[in-house]
Design a protein around this motif. Structure first.
Motif, PDB file in Angstrom:
ATOM      1  N   ASP A  35      -3.487   3.176  -5.609  1.00 37.48           N
ATOM      2  CA  ASP A  35      -4.233   2.134  -6.325  1.00 37.48           C
ATOM      3  C   ASP A  35      -3.428   0.832  -6.365  1.00 37.48           C
ATOM      4  O   ASP A  35      -2.476   0.705  -7.145  1.00 37.48           O
ATOM      5  CB  ASP A  35      -4.562   2.617  -7.738  1.00 37.48           C
ATOM      6  CG  ASP A  35      -5.465   1.647  -8.492  1.00 37.48           C
ATOM      7  OD1 ASP A  35      -5.890   0.622  -7.904  1.00 37.48           O
ATOM      8  OD2 ASP A  35      -5.748   1.936  -9.677  1.00 37.48           O
ATOM      9  N   LEU A  36      -3.812  -0.117  -5.530  1.00 41.44           N
ATOM     10  CA  LEU A  36      -3.106  -1.401  -5.482  1.00 41.44           C
ATOM     11  C   LEU A  36      -3.278  -2.195  -6.770  1.00 41.44           C
ATOM     12  O   LEU A  36      -2.366  -2.921  -7.185  1.00 41.44           O
ATOM     13  CB  LEU A  36      -3.585  -2.236  -4.288  1.00 41.44           C
ATOM     14  CG  LEU A  36      -2.963  -1.866  -2.947  1.00 41.44           C
ATOM     15  CD1 LEU A  36      -3.725  -2.531  -1.808  1.00 41.44           C
ATOM     16  CD2 LEU A  36      -1.514  -2.261  -2.893  1.00 41.44           C
ATOM     17  N   GLU A  85       0.833  -1.205   0.000  1.00 39.19           N
ATOM     18  CA  GLU A  85       0.000   0.000   0.000  1.00 39.19           C
ATOM     19  C   GLU A  85       0.865   1.251   0.000  1.00 39.19           C
ATOM     20  O   GLU A  85       0.544   2.236  -0.687  1.00 39.19           O
ATOM     21  CB  GLU A  85      -0.937  -0.002   1.206  1.00 39.19           C
ATOM     22  CG  GLU A  85      -2.072  -0.992   1.087  1.00 39.19           C
ATOM     23  CD  GLU A  85      -2.910  -1.102   2.349  1.00 39.19           C
ATOM     24  OE1 GLU A  85      -2.429  -0.714   3.444  1.00 39.19           O
ATOM     25  OE2 GLU A  85      -4.042  -1.602   2.239  1.00 39.19           O
ATOM     26  N   ASP A  86       1.972   1.227   0.754  1.00 38.39           N
ATOM     27  CA  ASP A  86       2.885   2.376   0.760  1.00 38.39           C
ATOM     28  C   ASP A  86       3.477   2.608  -0.630  1.00 38.39           C
ATOM     29  O   ASP A  86       3.544   3.751  -1.097  1.00 38.39           O
ATOM     30  CB  ASP A  86       4.013   2.154   1.780  1.00 38.39           C
ATOM     31  CG  ASP A  86       3.519   2.175   3.217  1.00 38.39           C
ATOM     32  OD1 ASP A  86       2.409   2.707   3.464  1.00 38.39           O
ATOM     33  OD2 ASP A  86       4.242   1.662   4.096  1.00 38.39           O
ATOM     34  N   THR A  87       3.876   1.530  -1.280  1.00 31.66           N
ATOM     35  CA  THR A  87       4.412   1.644  -2.641  1.00 31.66           C
ATOM     36  C   THR A  87       3.350   2.175  -3.600  1.00 31.66           C
ATOM     37  O   THR A  87       3.626   3.047  -4.435  1.00 31.66           O
ATOM     38  CB  THR A  87       4.923   0.271  -3.131  1.00 31.66           C
ATOM     39  OG1 THR A  87       5.910  -0.205  -2.223  1.00 31.66           O
ATOM     40  CG2 THR A  87       5.517   0.366  -4.514  1.00 31.66           C
ATOM     41  N   ALA A  88       2.118   1.661  -3.466  1.00 31.49           N
ATOM     42  CA  ALA A  88       1.025   2.117  -4.337  1.00 31.49           C
ATOM     43  C   ALA A  88       0.718   3.598  -4.080  1.00 31.49           C
ATOM     44  O   ALA A  88       0.410   4.339  -5.020  1.00 31.49           O
ATOM     45  CB  ALA A  88      -0.223   1.264  -4.108  1.00 31.49           C
ATOM     46  N   LYS A  89       0.817   4.051  -2.847  1.00 30.88           N
ATOM     47  CA  LYS A  89       0.566   5.466  -2.538  1.00 30.88           C
ATOM     48  C   LYS A  89       1.626   6.352  -3.187  1.00 30.88           C
ATOM     49  O   LYS A  89       1.322   7.421  -3.702  1.00 30.88           O
ATOM     50  CB  LYS A  89       0.565   5.684  -1.023  1.00 30.88           C
ATOM     51  CG  LYS A  89      -0.710   5.273  -0.352  1.00 30.88           C
ATOM     52  CD  LYS A  89      -0.635   5.478   1.145  1.00 30.88           C
ATOM     53  CE  LYS A  89      -1.849   4.855   1.801  1.00 30.88           C
ATOM     54  NZ  LYS A  89      -1.739   4.842   3.260  1.00 30.88           N
ATOM     55  N   ARG A  90       2.890   5.908  -3.152  1.00 32.31           N
ATOM     56  CA  ARG A  90       3.979   6.730  -3.706  1.00 32.31           C
ATOM     57  C   ARG A  90       3.942   6.803  -5.229  1.00 32.31           C
ATOM     58  O   ARG A  90       4.219   7.841  -5.800  1.00 32.31           O
ATOM     59  CB  ARG A  90       5.339   6.175  -3.259  1.00 32.31           C
ATOM     60  CG  ARG A  90       5.703   6.608  -1.851  1.00 32.31           C
ATOM     61  CD  ARG A  90       7.132   6.313  -1.529  1.00 32.31           C
ATOM     62  NE  ARG A  90       7.263   4.856  -1.410  1.00 32.31           N
ATOM     63  CZ  ARG A  90       8.404   4.208  -1.498  1.00 32.31           C
ATOM     64  NH1 ARG A  90       9.517   4.851  -1.729  1.00 32.31           N
ATOM     65  NH2 ARG A  90       8.438   2.907  -1.355  1.00 32.31           N
ATOM     66  N   PHE A  91       3.603   5.699  -5.865  1.00 28.71           N
ATOM     67  CA  PHE A  91       3.753   5.654  -7.317  1.00 28.71           C
ATOM     68  C   PHE A  91       2.442   5.556  -8.104  1.00 28.71           C
ATOM     69  O   PHE A  91       2.430   5.840  -9.296  1.00 28.71           O
ATOM     70  CB  PHE A  91       4.649   4.475  -7.712  1.00 28.71           C
ATOM     71  CG  PHE A  91       6.026   4.559  -7.134  1.00 28.71           C
ATOM     72  CD1 PHE A  91       6.935   5.502  -7.606  1.00 28.71           C
ATOM     73  CD2 PHE A  91       6.416   3.729  -6.102  1.00 28.71           C
ATOM     74  CE1 PHE A  91       8.216   5.584  -7.075  1.00 28.71           C
ATOM     75  CE2 PHE A  91       7.688   3.811  -5.568  1.00 28.71           C
ATOM     76  CZ  PHE A  91       8.594   4.740  -6.045  1.00 28.71           C
ATOM     77  N   ALA A 118      -3.397  -0.950  -9.730  1.00 32.89           N
ATOM     78  CA  ALA A 118      -2.441  -0.384 -10.689  1.00 32.89           C
ATOM     79  C   ALA A 118      -1.040  -0.940 -10.418  1.00 32.89           C
ATOM     80  O   ALA A 118      -0.288  -1.225 -11.361  1.00 32.89           O
ATOM     81  CB  ALA A 118      -2.438   1.137 -10.599  1.00 32.89           C
ATOM     82  N   LEU A 119      -0.701  -1.114  -9.153  1.00 33.81           N
ATOM     83  CA  LEU A 119       0.585  -1.723  -8.795  1.00 33.81           C
ATOM     84  C   LEU A 119       0.666  -3.155  -9.324  1.00 33.81           C
ATOM     85  O   LEU A 119       1.678  -3.554  -9.898  1.00 33.81           O
ATOM     86  CB  LEU A 119       0.785  -1.699  -7.276  1.00 33.81           C
ATOM     87  CG  LEU A 119       2.057  -2.353  -6.735  1.00 33.81           C
ATOM     88  CD1 LEU A 119       3.294  -1.590  -7.199  1.00 33.81           C
ATOM     89  CD2 LEU A 119       2.008  -2.439  -5.221  1.00 33.81           C
ATOM     90  N   VAL A 120      -0.419  -3.899  -9.165  1.00 34.70           N
ATOM     91  CA  VAL A 120      -0.458  -5.279  -9.658  1.00 34.70           C
ATOM     92  C   VAL A 120      -0.314  -5.294 -11.178  1.00 34.70           C
ATOM     93  O   VAL A 120       0.452  -6.100 -11.736  1.00 34.70           O
ATOM     94  CB  VAL A 120      -1.755  -5.994  -9.216  1.00 34.70           C
ATOM     95  CG1 VAL A 120      -1.920  -7.336  -9.911  1.00 34.70           C
ATOM     96  CG2 VAL A 120      -1.775  -6.172  -7.707  1.00 34.70           C
ATOM     97  N   ARG A 121      -1.033  -4.411 -11.859  1.00 36.79           N
ATOM     98  CA  ARG A 121      -0.923  -4.337 -13.322  1.00 36.79           C
ATOM     99  C   ARG A 121       0.499  -3.991 -13.756  1.00 36.79           C
ATOM    100  O   ARG A 121       1.021  -4.541 -14.725  1.00 36.79           O
ATOM    101  CB  ARG A 121      -1.916  -3.319 -13.879  1.00 36.79           C
ATOM    102  CG  ARG A 121      -3.350  -3.809 -13.891  1.00 36.79           C
ATOM    103  CD  ARG A 121      -4.264  -2.875 -14.686  1.00 36.79           C
ATOM    104  NE  ARG A 121      -4.292  -1.509 -14.178  1.00 36.79           N
ATOM    105  CZ  ARG A 121      -5.102  -1.075 -13.210  1.00 36.79           C
ATOM    106  NH1 ARG A 121      -5.963  -1.899 -12.646  1.00 36.79           N
ATOM    107  NH2 ARG A 121      -5.066   0.179 -12.823  1.00 36.79           N
ATOM    108  N   HIS A 122       1.129  -3.083 -13.032  1.00 34.17           N
ATOM    109  CA  HIS A 122       2.510  -2.698 -13.341  1.00 34.17           C
ATOM    110  C   HIS A 122       3.446  -3.901 -13.179  1.00 34.17           C
ATOM    111  O   HIS A 122       4.302  -4.139 -14.033  1.00 34.17           O
ATOM    112  CB  HIS A 122       2.951  -1.548 -12.438  1.00 34.17           C
ATOM    113  CG  HIS A 122       4.375  -1.138 -12.634  1.00 34.17           C
ATOM    114  ND1 HIS A 122       4.794  -0.427 -13.733  1.00 34.17           N
ATOM    115  CD2 HIS A 122       5.475  -1.368 -11.880  1.00 34.17           C
ATOM    116  CE1 HIS A 122       6.096  -0.216 -13.641  1.00 34.17           C
ATOM    117  NE2 HIS A 122       6.535  -0.778 -12.522  1.00 34.17           N
ATOM    118  N   TYR A 123       3.274  -4.643 -12.093  1.00 28.14           N
ATOM    119  CA  TYR A 123       4.103  -5.829 -11.866  1.00 28.14           C
ATOM    120  C   TYR A 123       3.868  -6.870 -12.960  1.00 28.14           C
ATOM    121  O   TYR A 123       4.793  -7.514 -13.419  1.00 28.14           O
ATOM    122  CB  TYR A 123       3.799  -6.436 -10.496  1.00 28.14           C
ATOM    123  CG  TYR A 123       4.566  -5.821  -9.345  1.00 28.14           C
ATOM    124  CD1 TYR A 123       4.937  -4.481  -9.343  1.00 28.14           C
ATOM    125  CD2 TYR A 123       4.900  -6.577  -8.239  1.00 28.14           C
ATOM    126  CE1 TYR A 123       5.623  -3.922  -8.288  1.00 28.14           C
ATOM    127  CE2 TYR A 123       5.591  -6.036  -7.176  1.00 28.14           C
ATOM    128  CZ  TYR A 123       5.948  -4.698  -7.198  1.00 28.14           C
ATOM    129  OH  TYR A 123       6.637  -4.157  -6.154  1.00 28.14           O
TER     130      TYR A 123
END
Length: 173
Positions: free
Chosen positions: A57-58, A47-53, A60-65
Protein backbone atom coordinates in the motif's frame (compact mmCIF):
# COMPACT_ATOMS: atom_id res chain seq x y z
CA UNK A 1 -10.14 27.04 -65.19
CA UNK A 2 -8.68 29.02 -62.28
CA UNK A 3 -11.54 27.81 -60.11
CA UNK A 4 -10.66 24.20 -60.91
CA UNK A 5 -7.07 24.76 -59.83
CA UNK A 6 -8.25 26.33 -56.60
CA UNK A 7 -10.40 23.28 -55.95
CA UNK A 8 -7.43 21.01 -56.55
CA UNK A 9 -5.27 23.12 -54.27
CA UNK A 10 -7.87 23.01 -51.49
CA UNK A 11 -8.26 19.27 -51.91
CA UNK A 12 -4.50 18.74 -51.79
CA UNK A 13 -4.10 20.89 -48.67
CA UNK A 14 -6.91 18.99 -46.96
CA UNK A 15 -5.34 15.69 -47.99
CA UNK A 16 -1.94 16.64 -46.59
CA UNK A 17 -3.43 17.90 -43.31
CA UNK A 18 -5.56 14.78 -42.95
CA UNK A 19 -2.57 12.52 -43.54
CA UNK A 20 -0.91 14.06 -40.47
CA UNK A 21 -3.64 13.05 -38.01
CA UNK A 22 -2.71 9.33 -37.60
CA UNK A 23 0.99 10.19 -37.35
CA UNK A 24 0.30 12.74 -34.64
CA UNK A 25 -1.85 10.24 -32.72
CA UNK A 26 0.93 7.64 -32.91
CA UNK A 27 3.51 10.18 -31.70
CA UNK A 28 1.26 11.25 -28.83
CA UNK A 29 0.68 7.61 -27.84
CA UNK A 30 4.41 6.91 -27.87
CA UNK A 31 5.07 9.97 -25.71
CA UNK A 32 2.42 8.88 -23.19
CA UNK A 33 3.88 5.37 -23.10
CA UNK A 34 7.40 6.71 -22.53
CA UNK A 35 6.25 8.95 -19.67
CA UNK A 36 4.23 6.09 -18.18
CA UNK A 37 7.22 3.73 -18.21
CA UNK A 38 9.38 6.45 -16.68
CA UNK A 39 6.85 7.12 -13.90
CA UNK A 40 6.55 3.40 -13.16
CA UNK A 41 10.31 3.17 -12.90
CA UNK A 42 10.38 6.17 -10.54
CA UNK A 43 7.90 4.46 -8.21
CA UNK A 44 9.58 1.06 -8.29
CA UNK A 45 11.77 1.56 -5.19
CA UNK A 46 8.89 2.98 -3.17
CA UNK A 47 6.66 0.09 -4.26
CA UNK A 48 9.29 -2.37 -3.01
CA UNK A 49 9.39 -0.59 0.35
CA UNK A 50 5.57 -0.55 0.51
CA UNK A 51 5.47 -4.30 -0.26
CA UNK A 52 7.94 -5.10 2.55
CA UNK A 53 6.40 -2.95 5.24
CA UNK A 54 2.83 -1.99 4.23
CA UNK A 55 1.49 -4.95 2.21
CA UNK A 56 2.09 -3.02 -1.02
CA UNK A 57 0.00 0.00 0.00
CA UNK A 58 1.80 3.11 -1.27
CA UNK A 59 -0.71 5.38 0.43
CA UNK A 60 0.17 3.78 3.78
CA UNK A 61 3.84 4.49 3.05
CA UNK A 62 2.98 8.12 2.32
CA UNK A 63 0.96 8.37 5.55
CA UNK A 64 3.86 6.86 7.49
CA UNK A 65 6.29 9.39 5.99
CA UNK A 66 3.89 12.25 6.75
CA UNK A 67 3.49 11.21 10.39
CA UNK A 68 7.24 11.35 10.95
CA UNK A 69 8.78 14.28 12.80
CA UNK A 70 11.73 14.21 10.45
CA UNK A 71 11.36 16.99 7.78
CA UNK A 72 13.19 14.81 5.24
CA UNK A 73 10.51 12.13 5.51
CA UNK A 74 7.76 14.74 5.28
CA UNK A 75 9.34 16.13 2.14
CA UNK A 76 9.69 12.63 0.69
CA UNK A 77 6.00 12.03 1.35
CA UNK A 78 5.20 15.01 -0.90
CA UNK A 79 7.57 13.68 -3.56
CA UNK A 80 6.06 10.20 -3.49
CA UNK A 81 2.56 11.62 -3.66
CA UNK A 82 3.52 13.74 -6.68
CA UNK A 83 4.91 10.64 -8.37
CA UNK A 84 1.70 8.73 -7.61
CA UNK A 85 -0.49 11.48 -9.03
CA UNK A 86 1.64 11.74 -12.16
CA UNK A 87 1.63 7.98 -12.62
CA UNK A 88 -2.17 7.90 -12.25
CA UNK A 89 -2.52 10.58 -14.93
CA UNK A 90 -0.33 8.65 -17.38
CA UNK A 91 -2.19 5.42 -16.62
CA UNK A 92 -5.51 7.16 -17.42
CA UNK A 93 -4.10 8.63 -20.65
CA UNK A 94 -2.76 5.21 -21.66
CA UNK A 95 -6.12 3.52 -20.98
CA UNK A 96 -7.93 6.06 -23.16
CA UNK A 97 -5.43 5.49 -25.96
CA UNK A 98 -6.17 1.76 -25.89
CA UNK A 99 -9.84 2.40 -26.72
CA UNK A 100 -11.62 2.58 -30.08
CA UNK A 101 -10.09 4.79 -32.76
CA UNK A 102 -12.83 7.43 -32.59
CA UNK A 103 -12.49 7.90 -28.82
CA UNK A 104 -8.71 7.91 -29.12
CA UNK A 105 -8.77 10.48 -31.92
CA UNK A 106 -11.24 12.73 -30.10
CA UNK A 107 -9.14 12.55 -26.96
CA UNK A 108 -5.85 13.37 -28.68
CA UNK A 109 -7.26 16.20 -30.79
CA UNK A 110 -9.58 17.78 -28.19
CA UNK A 111 -9.14 16.67 -24.57
CA UNK A 112 -5.52 15.52 -24.37
CA UNK A 113 -3.16 16.53 -21.59
CA UNK A 114 -2.04 20.07 -22.61
CA UNK A 115 1.56 19.51 -21.55
CA UNK A 116 1.85 16.25 -23.49
CA UNK A 117 0.06 17.76 -26.48
CA UNK A 118 2.54 20.64 -26.57
CA UNK A 119 5.52 18.28 -26.16
CA UNK A 120 4.23 16.15 -29.01
CA UNK A 121 3.60 19.15 -31.23
CA UNK A 122 7.07 20.56 -30.54
CA UNK A 123 8.72 17.25 -31.37
CA UNK A 124 6.43 16.31 -34.25
CA UNK A 125 7.98 15.86 -37.68
CA UNK A 126 5.58 15.98 -40.59
CA UNK A 127 5.22 12.63 -42.25
CA UNK A 128 3.10 11.00 -44.88
CA UNK A 129 1.90 7.61 -43.80
CA UNK A 130 0.49 5.38 -46.49
CA UNK A 131 -1.71 3.06 -44.52
CA UNK A 132 -5.50 2.73 -44.83
CA UNK A 133 -6.19 4.83 -41.73
CA UNK A 134 -4.01 7.71 -42.93
CA UNK A 135 -5.52 7.59 -46.42
CA UNK A 136 -9.05 7.63 -44.98
CA UNK A 137 -8.17 10.63 -42.80
CA UNK A 138 -6.51 12.41 -45.72
CA UNK A 139 -9.38 11.91 -48.14
CA UNK A 140 -11.99 12.78 -45.51
CA UNK A 141 -10.24 16.02 -44.57
CA UNK A 142 -9.68 16.88 -48.22
CA UNK A 143 -13.33 16.41 -49.15
CA UNK A 144 -14.54 18.22 -46.05
CA UNK A 145 -12.25 21.21 -46.57
CA UNK A 146 -13.13 21.47 -50.26
CA UNK A 147 -16.85 21.19 -49.52
CA UNK A 148 -16.81 23.73 -46.69
CA UNK A 149 -14.71 26.33 -48.50
CA UNK A 150 -16.58 26.04 -51.80
CA UNK A 151 -19.96 26.16 -50.04
CA UNK A 152 -18.84 29.21 -48.10
CA UNK A 153 -17.69 30.95 -51.27
CA UNK A 154 -20.94 30.11 -53.06
CA UNK A 155 -22.92 31.42 -50.09
CA UNK A 156 -20.91 34.64 -50.08
CA UNK A 157 -21.52 35.02 -53.81
CA UNK A 158 -25.24 34.42 -53.35
CA UNK A 159 -25.39 37.02 -50.55
CA UNK A 160 -23.38 39.52 -52.61
CA UNK A 161 -25.83 39.17 -55.49
CA UNK A 162 -28.76 39.67 -53.13
CA UNK A 163 -30.07 36.15 -53.55
CA UNK A 164 -30.67 36.63 -57.26
CA UNK A 165 -29.48 34.35 -59.94
CA UNK A 166 -27.95 35.68 -63.06
CA UNK A 167 -30.43 35.78 -65.86
CA UNK A 168 -29.60 33.21 -68.47
CA UNK A 169 -29.49 34.74 -71.92
CA UNK A 170 -31.28 32.80 -74.52
CA UNK A 171 -29.07 32.44 -77.56
CA UNK A 172 -31.80 31.32 -79.95
CA UNK A 173 -33.62 34.66 -79.94
Amino acid sequence: MFRSYLRLLLFTCGLLVGLQVPGYIVDYSQRVEAHLLESREGLKGFEDTAKRFFNGDLQALVRHYRSSDDPVFTSDANSIESLLIRNRQFEQEWQILQGPWLAKTWHVLVTANPQLREETLNGYRYQILLNPEALAWGLSCALLLALVVESLLLLLGWVALGGRRKAVQESWR
